[in-house]
Motif scaffolding. Structure first.
Motif, PDB file in Angstrom:
ATOM      1  N   SER A  70      21.261 -45.518  36.181  1.00 42.62           N
ATOM      2  CA  SER A  70      22.453 -46.027  35.753  1.00 42.62           C
ATOM      3  C   SER A  70      23.249 -46.027  37.271  1.00 42.62           C
ATOM      4  CB  SER A  70      22.825 -45.449  34.574  1.00 42.62           C
ATOM      5  OG  SER A  70      22.368 -46.020  33.776  1.00 42.62           O
ATOM      6  N   THR A  71      23.975 -44.859  37.214  1.00 43.41           N
ATOM      7  CA  THR A  71      24.554 -44.805  38.759  1.00 43.41           C
ATOM      8  C   THR A  71      24.232 -42.967  39.282  1.00 43.41           C
ATOM      9  OG1 THR A  71      26.428 -43.773  36.900  1.00 43.41           O
ATOM     10  CG2 THR A  71      26.969 -45.716  38.066  1.00 43.41           C
ATOM     11  N   LYS A  73      24.607 -40.221  38.029  1.00 48.30           N
ATOM     12  CA  LYS A  73      25.949 -38.624  38.522  1.00 48.30           C
ATOM     13  C   LYS A  73      25.632 -37.425  37.361  1.00 48.30           C
ATOM     14  CE  LYS A  73      29.264 -41.455  41.019  1.00 48.30           C
ATOM     15  NZ  LYS A  73      28.137 -41.902  42.515  1.00 48.30           N
ATOM     16  N   ARG A 492      20.300 -31.900  24.647  1.00 44.34           N
ATOM     17  CA  ARG A 492      20.283 -32.477  25.984  1.00 44.34           C
ATOM     18  C   ARG A 492      19.486 -30.729  27.145  1.00 44.34           C
ATOM     19  NH1 ARG A 492      24.851 -35.706  28.997  1.00 44.34           N
ATOM     20  NH2 ARG A 492      24.729 -35.776  30.962  1.00 44.34           N
TER      21      ARG A 492
HETATM   22  C1  FAD Z   1      32.887 -31.693  35.821  1.00 44.30           C
HETATM   23  C2  FAD Z   1      31.797 -31.848  35.266  1.00 44.30           C
HETATM   24  C3  FAD Z   1      31.896 -33.049  33.623  1.00 44.30           C
HETATM   25  C4  FAD Z   1      31.171 -33.267  33.233  1.00 44.30           C
HETATM   26  N1  FAD Z   1      31.517 -33.440  31.437  1.00 44.30           N
HETATM   27  C5  FAD Z   1      30.472 -33.788  31.230  1.00 44.30           C
HETATM   28  C6  FAD Z   1      30.493 -34.295  29.570  1.00 44.30           C
HETATM   29  O1  FAD Z   1      32.502 -34.422  29.875  1.00 44.30           O
HETATM   30  N2  FAD Z   1      30.526 -35.000  29.277  1.00 44.30           N
HETATM   31  C7  FAD Z   1      28.750 -35.505  29.267  1.00 44.30           C
HETATM   32  O2  FAD Z   1      28.314 -36.020  28.550  1.00 44.30           O
HETATM   33  N3  FAD Z   1      28.644 -35.218  30.696  1.00 44.30           N
HETATM   34  C8  FAD Z   1      29.415 -34.478  31.952  1.00 44.30           C
HETATM   35  N4  FAD Z   1      28.825 -34.438  32.553  1.00 44.30           N
HETATM   36  C9  FAD Z   1      27.667 -34.813  33.034  1.00 44.30           C
HETATM   37  C10 FAD Z   1      27.062 -36.269  33.309  1.00 44.30           C
HETATM   38  O3  FAD Z   1      28.463 -35.932  34.433  1.00 44.30           O
HETATM   39  C11 FAD Z   1      27.245 -36.391  33.147  1.00 44.30           C
HETATM   40  O4  FAD Z   1      27.266 -37.194  31.875  1.00 44.30           O
HETATM   41  C12 FAD Z   1      27.364 -38.333  33.419  1.00 44.30           C
HETATM   42  O5  FAD Z   1      27.494 -38.834  33.140  1.00 44.30           O
HETATM   43  C13 FAD Z   1      25.950 -38.628  33.715  1.00 44.30           C
HETATM   44  O6  FAD Z   1      25.346 -39.513  34.987  1.00 44.30           O
HETATM   45  P1  FAD Z   1      25.815 -40.854  34.970  1.00 44.30           P
HETATM   46  O7  FAD Z   1      26.499 -42.009  33.797  1.00 44.30           O
HETATM   47  O8  FAD Z   1      25.185 -41.426  36.308  1.00 44.30           O
HETATM   48  O9  FAD Z   1      23.837 -41.191  34.108  1.00 44.30           O
HETATM   49  P2  FAD Z   1      22.303 -41.244  35.146  1.00 44.30           P
HETATM   50  O10 FAD Z   1      22.681 -39.840  36.091  1.00 44.30           O
HETATM   51  O11 FAD Z   1      22.798 -42.870  35.440  1.00 44.30           O
HETATM   52  O12 FAD Z   1      21.556 -41.280  33.516  1.00 44.30           O
HETATM   53  C14 FAD Z   1      20.820 -40.191  33.532  1.00 44.30           C
HETATM   54  C15 FAD Z   1      19.699 -40.424  32.856  1.00 44.30           C
HETATM   55  O13 FAD Z   1      18.846 -41.867  32.128  1.00 44.30           O
HETATM   56  C16 FAD Z   1      18.278 -42.310  32.533  1.00 44.30           C
HETATM   57  N5  FAD Z   1      19.093 -43.537  32.427  1.00 44.30           N
HETATM   58  C17 FAD Z   1      19.772 -43.904  32.924  1.00 44.30           C
HETATM   59  N6  FAD Z   1      20.057 -45.395  32.957  1.00 44.30           N
HETATM   60  C18 FAD Z   1      18.474 -45.780  32.164  1.00 44.30           C
HETATM   61  C19 FAD Z   1      18.254 -47.035  32.083  1.00 44.30           C
HETATM   62  N7  FAD Z   1      19.178 -47.745  31.918  1.00 44.30           N
HETATM   63  N8  FAD Z   1      17.241 -47.250  31.473  1.00 44.30           N
HETATM   64  C20 FAD Z   1      16.893 -46.450  31.177  1.00 44.30           C
HETATM   65  N9  FAD Z   1      17.043 -44.871  31.639  1.00 44.30           N
HETATM   66  C21 FAD Z   1      17.869 -44.434  31.935  1.00 44.30           C
HETATM   67  C22 FAD Z   1      17.601 -41.619  33.741  1.00 44.30           C
HETATM   68  O14 FAD Z   1      17.021 -40.410  33.180  1.00 44.30           O
HETATM   69  C23 FAD Z   1      18.524 -40.467  34.539  1.00 44.30           C
HETATM   70  O15 FAD Z   1      18.511 -40.047  34.727  1.00 44.30           O
HETATM   71  C24 FAD Z   1      29.545 -33.709  33.960  1.00 44.30           C
HETATM   72  C25 FAD Z   1      29.197 -33.224  34.996  1.00 44.30           C
HETATM   73  C26 FAD Z   1      30.312 -32.580  35.622  1.00 44.30           C
HETATM   74  C27 FAD Z   1      29.934 -32.292  37.167  1.00 44.30           C
END
Ligand code: FAD
Length: 532
Positions: A70-71, A73, A492
């Motif tokens: 999705s993004t 990160k 997770r």
């Molecule tokens: C300082 C820090 C604090 C954080 N705090 C938190 C927190 O409070 N809570 C938390 O949950 N996490 C936290 N995180 C972890 C992480 O950064 C987050 O969970 C973040 O939201 C995940 O990245 P994303 O939203 O870009 O998802 P993505 O990286 O886009 O998605 C995650 C995974 O889901 C799958 N996916 C994504 N989109 C789709 C789709 N549309 N269809 C099918 N599969 C898909 C893919 O396999 C992907 O690798 C933290 C990280 C850091 C460094």
């Protein structure tokens, strides 16, 4: 598998900017906060559902694997890097429309590229008295990617996957499937009733590789009349008492939101960097340094933060119950905070410092972002914590890029029943293992639901320090093994941990494999993701 033909066909149906194969960009998508072995062959950036469906059809035809993000990160869990080699990443960042919004029923329907900040700003622009639930990660993180990983935040809507419905899924054939009532084109309650009628499918598409989610409905929290945030800390040996005393309040609804309890290592590393010079390059953090820092910053052995929501009278009652429940813990110290107090602190900070020497600015720097999070306001405040072990200064929060700057971060997040006994067992396993490998045992224990603790352990290091990465990965593997031996399984998985779960009952594996075979016979979606 014929990637060459697939990329030629993708180039025909997508605008040039949506097909990326240059080495520098591929490298960026191949970089996480720890060593990952998998290379990426191309990146596709569809602008709408139709383009996404065509991408999938072509991939199926040529049996070439896709890895949707999705993004991207997903720091500490693998960032944007796929779980197998030679994948084409489908970056859904351009599909970022807010498709539907109902203020009265408090929901939005989103595409995967919508970020926390975008949704927050959207609600602000509508003057809607509704909150999102934000994570501590970047404001530029997606809502949908996080929810699919079953991520969590800080408000009563903190358990994200519990508060969504109506997934639209693109299947390997290119067709779309709608979960819940959404399969009936005239259904009126598709966005307000999770279960639909008949088999409930939503869960199949989270933490799996059965399809690509192209939209989802997110329920929003009505903004309460009043919010009061509380901080309380206790001595290190009082964790068990703290958890046992808070559990009844979580179960009876006095505490409505996910409460976060962090140890001293976590508190210190959240807002600073490793004191390399002061400790003469010794790792892990010497206990005398930690003690001194805790005294100076009024940090306890364990530090809980949460929020009370409701009318002023309801909050006052909850506050009384909270203080009562913890009063038998000898060392407990409370601090309550609301909007009014923050405003006042800002007004009097200069004369206050002059009179007492206490720097309120410093205190506000720490409590204000936490206060914001408890109200679902996203920010980048916590990203610099990923630079904890770097020898160079951390950038400003909005400039932080842990992948690019080679910050080492591996999360491990076991779930335990919400009792003091389990909390202490976890604490011991985690501390022993991280200290053995010379990492700082930064632990949080979140009272996520009414009955469970979601512990998040950060293995933080500097990828540029020789030997650290290898040590971090070994430490992670040993910790995961020990936790599993004791029965604590993660909620997770990082991409590094995938494949490390032990053999489980036959029936479960059989069912999952059959579903995968039926939905994705050519194995084009995220091979290796949550497969064991
Ligand atoms: C300082 C820090 C604090 C954080 N705090 C938190 C927190 O409070 N809570 C938390 O949950 N996490 C936290 N995180 C972890 C992480 O950064 C987050 O969970 C973040 O939201 C995940 O990245 P994303 O939203 O870009 O998802 P993505 O990286 O886009 O998605 C995650 C995974 O889901 C799958 N996916 C994504 N989109 C789709 C789709 N549309 N269809 C099918 N599969 C898909 C893919 O396999 C992907 O690798 C933290 C990280 C850091 C460094």
């Amino acid at each position: 598998m014929d990637f060459k033909q697939a990329i030629a066909q993708w180039a025909e149906i997508l605008p040039p900017a949506s097909v990326i194969t240059d080495k520098a960009t591929l490298n960026k998508y191949e970089t996480a906060t720890y060593h990952t072995p998998h290379s990426v062959v191309a990146i596709l950036k569809p602008n709408n559902k139709e383009q996404l469906q065509q991408i999938v059809k072509i991939a199926s035809e040529h049996k070439t694997p896709l890895y949707p993000i999705s993004t991207g990160k997903n720091w500490g869990y693998g960032s944007s890097v796929p779980t197998s080699n030679n994948c084409t990443i489908v970056d859904l960042g351009n599909m970022n429309k807010i498709l539907d919004f109902d203020q009265d029923l408090a929901y939005v329907t989103l595409e995967p590229g919508v970020t926390q900040k975008q949704l927050y700003d959207f609600l602000q622009s509508k003057n809607a008295p509704l909150w999102i639930d934000a994570t501590g990660s970047s404001s530029q993180c997606s809502i949908i990617g996080n929810t699919l990983e079953r991520g969590f935040g800080h408000t009563p809507y903190g358990d994200h996957f519990s508060n969504v419905c109506g997934l639209e899924v693109i299947l390997a054939s290119g067709e779309s499937l709608h979960t819940g009532f959404g399969r009936f084109s005239n259904a009126k309650a598709a966005s307000v009733y999770k279960w639909g009628v008949g088999a409930h499918l939503d869960g199949l598409f989270s933490q799996s590789n059965f399809g690509i989610i192209s939209k989802m409905t997110i329920w929003l929290m009505p903004a309460p009349e009043y919010t009061q945030v509380f901080f309380c800390n206790v001595n290190k040996d009082e964790l068990s008492e703290l958890v046992n005393s808070l559990r009844p309040l979580r179960l009876n609804g006095t505490l409505k939101s996910a409460m976060h309890i962090v140890n001293a290592h976590k508190a210190v590393s959240a807002f600073g960097q490793y004191p390399w010079k002061e400790v003469n390059d010794v790792t892990p953090l010497p206990s005398d340094w930690l003690e001194k820092q805790c005294k100076k910053s009024k940090i306890g052995g364990w530090n809980a933060s949460g929020a009370l929501y409701g009318t002023k009278a309801e909050v006052a009652l909850a506050r009384k119950k909270l203080k009562n429940a913890l009063k038998h813990i000898k060392s407990v110290k409370f601090f309550f905070l609301d909007d009014r107090l923050i405003k006042m602190a800002k007004m009097i900070k200069k004369p206050y410092q002059w009179l007492t020497g206490v720097d309120l600015d410093k205190a506000l720097e720490i409590v204000e972002p936490l206060f914001a999070l408890k109200q679902g306001i996203p920010s980048n405040t916590f990203l610099p914590s990923t630079y904890w072990r770097k020898n160079t200064p951390a950038p400003a929060a909005d400039e932080a890029d842990p992948d690019k700057d080679r910050c080492g971060l591996l999360w491990l997040a076991p779930i335990a029943p919400m009792t003091g006994q389990h909390a202490v067992i976890l604490e011991k396993i985690i501390e022993d293992t991280l200290i053995k490998y010379r990492f700082d045992p930064a632990i949080s224990m979140t009272l996520l639901t009414e009955r469970c603790i979601d512990s998040v352990i950060a293995i933080t290091y500097d990828r540029d320090r020789q030997g650290e990465e290898e040590r971090a990965l070994t430490c992670h593997d040993e910790l995961l093994k020990k936790l599993i031996e004791k029965g604590y399984y993660p909620y997770r998985l990082s991409t590094h941990a995938m494949g490390q779960l032990p053999q489980a009952e036959k029936g479960h594996g059989l069912a999952i494999n059959k579903i995968k075979q039926a939905l994705d016979p050519n194995n084009i979606f995220s091979p290796g993701r949550y497969e064991n």
